[in-house]
Design a protein around this motif. Structure first.
Motif, PDB file in Angstrom:
ATOM      1  N   SER A 149      -6.191  33.121 -34.703  1.00 41.04           N
ATOM      2  CA  SER A 149      -7.265  32.147 -34.844  1.00 41.04           C
ATOM      3  C   SER A 149      -7.605  31.599 -33.466  1.00 41.04           C
ATOM      4  CB  SER A 149      -6.826  31.009 -35.754  1.00 41.04           C
ATOM      5  OG  SER A 149      -7.836  30.035 -35.866  1.00 41.04           O
ATOM      6  N   ALA A 150      -8.819  31.120 -33.304  1.00 44.90           N
ATOM      7  CA  ALA A 150      -9.209  30.472 -32.059  1.00 44.90           C
ATOM      8  C   ALA A 150      -8.618  29.066 -32.018  1.00 44.90           C
ATOM      9  CB  ALA A 150     -10.730  30.405 -31.956  1.00 44.90           C
ATOM     10  N   VAL A 151      -8.287  28.600 -30.816  1.00 45.05           N
ATOM     11  CA  VAL A 151      -7.760  27.248 -30.605  1.00 45.05           C
ATOM     12  C   VAL A 151      -8.463  26.651 -29.398  1.00 45.05           C
ATOM     13  CG1 VAL A 151      -5.722  25.919 -29.903  1.00 45.05           C
ATOM     14  CG2 VAL A 151      -5.486  27.702 -31.597  1.00 45.05           C
ATOM     15  N   VAL A 152      -8.829  25.390 -29.490  1.00 45.27           N
ATOM     16  CA  VAL A 152      -9.462  24.682 -28.381  1.00 45.27           C
ATOM     17  C   VAL A 152      -8.381  23.905 -27.633  1.00 45.27           C
ATOM     18  CG1 VAL A 152     -11.226  23.003 -27.709  1.00 45.27           C
ATOM     19  CG2 VAL A 152     -11.596  24.483 -29.694  1.00 45.27           C
ATOM     20  N   ALA A 153      -8.211  24.195 -26.356  1.00 47.11           N
ATOM     21  CA  ALA A 153      -7.173  23.554 -25.543  1.00 47.11           C
ATOM     22  C   ALA A 153      -7.684  22.245 -24.948  1.00 47.11           C
ATOM     23  CB  ALA A 153      -6.703  24.502 -24.446  1.00 47.11           C
ATOM     24  N   CYS A 154      -7.984  21.295 -25.828  1.00 48.68           N
ATOM     25  CA  CYS A 154      -8.447  19.973 -25.404  1.00 48.68           C
ATOM     26  C   CYS A 154      -8.267  19.002 -26.563  1.00 48.68           C
ATOM     27  CB  CYS A 154      -9.917  20.036 -24.985  1.00 48.68           C
ATOM     28  SG  CYS A 154     -10.566  18.461 -24.389  1.00 48.68           S
ATOM     29  N   ASN A 155      -7.738  17.826 -26.267  1.00 54.21           N
ATOM     30  CA  ASN A 155      -7.554  16.768 -27.261  1.00 54.21           C
ATOM     31  C   ASN A 155      -8.774  15.884 -27.414  1.00 54.21           C
ATOM     32  OD1 ASN A 155      -4.920  16.763 -28.422  1.00 54.21           O
ATOM     33  ND2 ASN A 155      -4.103  16.343 -26.400  1.00 54.21           N
ATOM     34  N   GLY A 156      -9.571  15.795 -26.363  1.00 54.58           N
ATOM     35  CA  GLY A 156     -10.718  14.901 -26.389  1.00 54.58           C
ATOM     36  C   GLY A 156     -10.417  13.506 -25.912  1.00 54.58           C
ATOM     37  N   GLY A 157      -9.223  13.273 -25.400  1.00 53.45           N
ATOM     38  CA  GLY A 157      -8.866  11.947 -24.898  1.00 53.45           C
ATOM     39  C   GLY A 157      -9.661  11.552 -23.675  1.00 53.45           C
ATOM     40  N   CYS A 158     -10.200  12.541 -22.981  1.00 51.22           N
ATOM     41  CA  CYS A 158     -11.008  12.254 -21.791  1.00 51.22           C
ATOM     42  C   CYS A 158     -12.330  11.610 -22.176  1.00 51.22           C
ATOM     43  CB  CYS A 158     -11.255  13.531 -20.991  1.00 51.22           C
ATOM     44  SG  CYS A 158     -11.965  14.867 -21.951  1.00 51.22           S
ATOM     45  N   ARG A 159     -12.690  11.689 -23.442  1.00 45.74           N
ATOM     46  CA  ARG A 159     -13.924  11.067 -23.911  1.00 45.74           C
ATOM     47  C   ARG A 159     -13.836   9.540 -23.822  1.00 45.74           C
ATOM     48  NH1 ARG A 159     -17.204  15.017 -23.342  1.00 45.74           N
ATOM     49  NH2 ARG A 159     -16.719  16.796 -24.593  1.00 45.74           N
ATOM     50  N   ALA A 160     -12.614   9.030 -23.713  1.00 46.47           N
ATOM     51  CA  ALA A 160     -12.427   7.584 -23.599  1.00 46.47           C
ATOM     52  C   ALA A 160     -12.808   7.097 -22.207  1.00 46.47           C
ATOM     53  CB  ALA A 160     -10.985   7.202 -23.892  1.00 46.47           C
ATOM     54  N   ALA A 161     -12.775   8.011 -21.234  1.00 48.03           N
ATOM     55  CA  ALA A 161     -13.106   7.653 -19.859  1.00 48.03           C
ATOM     56  C   ALA A 161     -14.562   7.993 -19.575  1.00 48.03           C
ATOM     57  CB  ALA A 161     -12.196   8.400 -18.893  1.00 48.03           C
ATOM     58  N   GLU A 162     -15.284   7.083 -19.003  1.00 50.41           N
ATOM     59  CA  GLU A 162     -16.704   7.281 -18.715  1.00 50.41           C
ATOM     60  C   GLU A 162     -16.916   7.738 -17.277  1.00 50.41           C
ATOM     61  OE1 GLU A 162     -19.414   6.956 -20.725  1.00 50.41           O
ATOM     62  OE2 GLU A 162     -18.074   6.590 -22.405  1.00 50.41           O
ATOM     63  N   GLY A 163     -18.010   8.414 -17.042  1.00 47.61           N
ATOM     64  CA  GLY A 163     -18.431   8.768 -15.687  1.00 47.61           C
ATOM     65  C   GLY A 163     -17.547   9.787 -15.018  1.00 47.61           C
ATOM     66  N   GLU A 164     -17.377   9.638 -13.726  1.00 43.85           N
ATOM     67  CA  GLU A 164     -16.660  10.616 -12.923  1.00 43.85           C
ATOM     68  C   GLU A 164     -15.149  10.577 -13.128  1.00 43.85           C
ATOM     69  OE1 GLU A 164     -17.844  10.790  -8.843  1.00 43.85           O
ATOM     70  OE2 GLU A 164     -19.930  10.428  -9.340  1.00 43.85           O
ATOM     71  N   THR A 165     -14.635   9.575 -13.848  1.00 52.66           N
ATOM     72  CA  THR A 165     -13.199   9.501 -14.074  1.00 52.66           C
ATOM     73  C   THR A 165     -12.758  10.415 -15.203  1.00 52.66           C
ATOM     74  OG1 THR A 165     -13.455   7.609 -15.538  1.00 52.66           O
ATOM     75  CG2 THR A 165     -12.990   7.144 -13.218  1.00 52.66           C
ATOM     76  N   GLY A 166     -13.712  10.945 -15.980  1.00 58.35           N
ATOM     77  CA  GLY A 166     -13.392  11.822 -17.093  1.00 58.35           C
ATOM     78  C   GLY A 166     -12.918  13.195 -16.635  1.00 58.35           C
ATOM     79  N   GLY A 223     -15.972  14.322 -29.924  1.00 58.28           N
ATOM     80  CA  GLY A 223     -16.948  15.101 -29.175  1.00 58.28           C
ATOM     81  C   GLY A 223     -16.383  16.408 -28.651  1.00 58.28           C
ATOM     82  N   VAL A 224     -15.333  16.898 -29.299  1.00 58.04           N
ATOM     83  CA  VAL A 224     -14.642  18.106 -28.874  1.00 58.04           C
ATOM     84  C   VAL A 224     -14.713  19.154 -29.979  1.00 58.04           C
ATOM     85  CG1 VAL A 224     -12.352  19.021 -28.255  1.00 58.04           C
ATOM     86  CG2 VAL A 224     -13.068  16.811 -27.388  1.00 58.04           C
ATOM     87  N   ALA A 225     -14.856  20.409 -29.582  1.00 60.32           N
ATOM     88  CA  ALA A 225     -14.877  21.501 -30.555  1.00 60.32           C
ATOM     89  C   ALA A 225     -13.536  21.587 -31.270  1.00 60.32           C
ATOM     90  CB  ALA A 225     -15.182  22.819 -29.859  1.00 60.32           C
ATOM     91  N   GLU A 226     -13.596  21.865 -32.570  1.00 57.19           N
ATOM     92  CA  GLU A 226     -12.399  21.980 -33.390  1.00 57.19           C
ATOM     93  C   GLU A 226     -12.558  23.195 -34.303  1.00 57.19           C
ATOM     94  OE1 GLU A 226     -11.465  18.939 -36.607  1.00 57.19           O
ATOM     95  OE2 GLU A 226     -10.150  18.344 -34.969  1.00 57.19           O
TER      96      GLU A 226
END
Length: 160
Positions: free
Chosen positions: A11-28, A54-57
């Motif tokens: 199966s396909a798996v997305v290697a991202c939790n989406g926690g970076c969505r909590a950080a705005e701008g260039e800090t993401g 906002g992350v693919a699942e």
């Protein structure tokens, strides 16, 4: 409709939790899923959606591991996973330590605790991010238990 799979299946798996969505701008995080939807549009089986972060699942039940999503992902964070092994790293961040922590609340910091904990030698830290060799992993869950950032996940939901 997806084809019924035999065990073990892929199966396909997305290697991202989406926690970076909590950080705005260039800090993401610049290495994670950007939620562009290219994979959603490419999947003929309706196996991929964009979640609340906002992350693919990927819906494993619908995914037939055709690899179409892996080819269109601009970030390269989707890979085909052997589902006989349920342990996955849900991060692609390449930054180290404090910088990774600033970018994402659930990013791998490259600390190596998982690598030291793994008795099978299935985990290596590469580019400051844990990588699991699926052919060696025993799915024991020790890396999940020891990960201080909760980056390593059990797709079965046993070690949550």
């Amino acid at each position: 409709m997806a084809v019924k799979k035999k065990f073990p299946y892929r199966s396909a798996v997305v290697a991202c939790n989406g926690g970076c969505r909590a950080a705005e701008g260039e800090t993401g995080c610049k290495d994670g899923c950007i939620g562009c939807g290219a994979c959603v549009n490419k999947c003929k089986f309706g196996a991929i959606s964009i979640n609340e972060y906002g992350v693919a699942e990927v819906d494993e039940e619908k995914c037939i591991a055709c690899g179409a999503c892996t080819k269109v992902c601009p970030q390269g964070v989707i890979h085909i996973h052997e589902c006989a092994n349920y342990i996955v790293v849900k991060c692609s961040n390449k930054k180290k330590g404090a910088e990774a922590k600033k970018q994402c609340e659930v990013s791998c910091i490259g600390c190596g605790i998982c690598e030291k904990t793994c008795t099978a030698g299935a985990i290596k830290v590469s580019d400051n991010c844990a990588v699991i060799d699926e052919s060696v992993c025993l799915s024991c869950g020790m890396c999940i238990v020891k990960c201080p950032r909760h980056v390593i996940h059990d797709l079965r939901g046993i070690f949550t």
